[in-house]
Design a protein around this motif. Structure first.
Motif, short mmCIF file in Angstrom:
data_model
loop_
_atom_site.label_atom_id
_atom_site.label_comp_id
_atom_site.label_asym_id
_atom_site.label_seq_id
_atom_site.Cartn_x
_atom_site.Cartn_y
_atom_site.Cartn_z
N ASN A 80 0.83 -1.22 0.00
CA ASN A 80 0.00 0.00 0.00
C ASN A 80 0.86 1.26 0.00
O ASN A 80 0.52 2.24 -0.69
CB ASN A 80 -0.93 0.00 1.22
CG ASN A 80 -2.19 -0.78 0.96
OD1 ASN A 80 -2.79 -0.67 -0.10
ND2 ASN A 80 -2.59 -1.57 1.93
N ALA A 81 1.95 1.24 0.75
CA ALA A 81 2.85 2.39 0.77
C ALA A 81 3.46 2.62 -0.62
O ALA A 81 3.60 3.76 -1.06
CB ALA A 81 3.95 2.19 1.80
N ALA A 82 3.82 1.55 -1.30
CA ALA A 82 4.38 1.68 -2.64
C ALA A 82 3.35 2.23 -3.61
O ALA A 82 3.68 3.07 -4.46
CB ALA A 82 4.89 0.31 -3.12
N LEU A 83 2.11 1.80 -3.46
CA LEU A 83 1.05 2.32 -4.33
C LEU A 83 0.80 3.80 -4.05
O LEU A 83 0.62 4.60 -4.96
CB LEU A 83 -0.25 1.52 -4.13
CG LEU A 83 -1.40 1.92 -5.04
CD1 LEU A 83 -1.06 1.60 -6.49
CD2 LEU A 83 -2.66 1.19 -4.64
N LYS A 84 0.81 4.16 -2.78
CA LYS A 84 0.61 5.56 -2.40
C LYS A 84 1.75 6.43 -2.93
O LYS A 84 1.53 7.55 -3.40
CB LYS A 84 0.51 5.69 -0.88
CG LYS A 84 0.11 7.07 -0.41
CD LYS A 84 -0.03 7.09 1.10
CE LYS A 84 -1.50 6.97 1.46
NZ LYS A 84 -1.72 7.21 2.89
#
Length: 89
Positions: free
Chosen positions: A81-85
């Motif tokens: 999720n952090a990478a997507l954000k």
């Protein structure tokens, strides 16, 4: 070597369970790689989000079966999720 009937049966069951769990772990790794690849492609955020949703579902399912620890599942989901954000920014 197993000396009792019970121990022989447990040894047989352990082999089958190991094959099943190995298959599940492979599915988990494939899902994580697919999500990572979709995010790293960088182009379409909507497509990456869909792949991530499917991957999170697989991660949760495998954690529920106790094939991986729930904290490890949470760590994978958090990092994806952090990478997507970061892709959005």
């Amino acid at each position: 070597m197993a000396n009792t009937a019970q121990a022989r049966k447990r040894a047989r069951q352990a082999v089958q369970q190991n094959l099943h769990n190995s298959s599940q772990r492979s599915t988990l790794r494939t899902a994580i790689k697919a999500a990572r690849k979709a995010i790293d492609a960088g182009g379409d955020k909507a497509a990456a989000t869909l792949v991530l949703q499917k991957s999170v579902s697989i991660i949760d399912r495998i954690a529920d079966k106790k094939i991986i620890h729930k904290n490890k599942a949470a760590r994978h989901k958090s990092r994806l999720n952090a990478a997507l954000k970061a892709l959005a920014a």
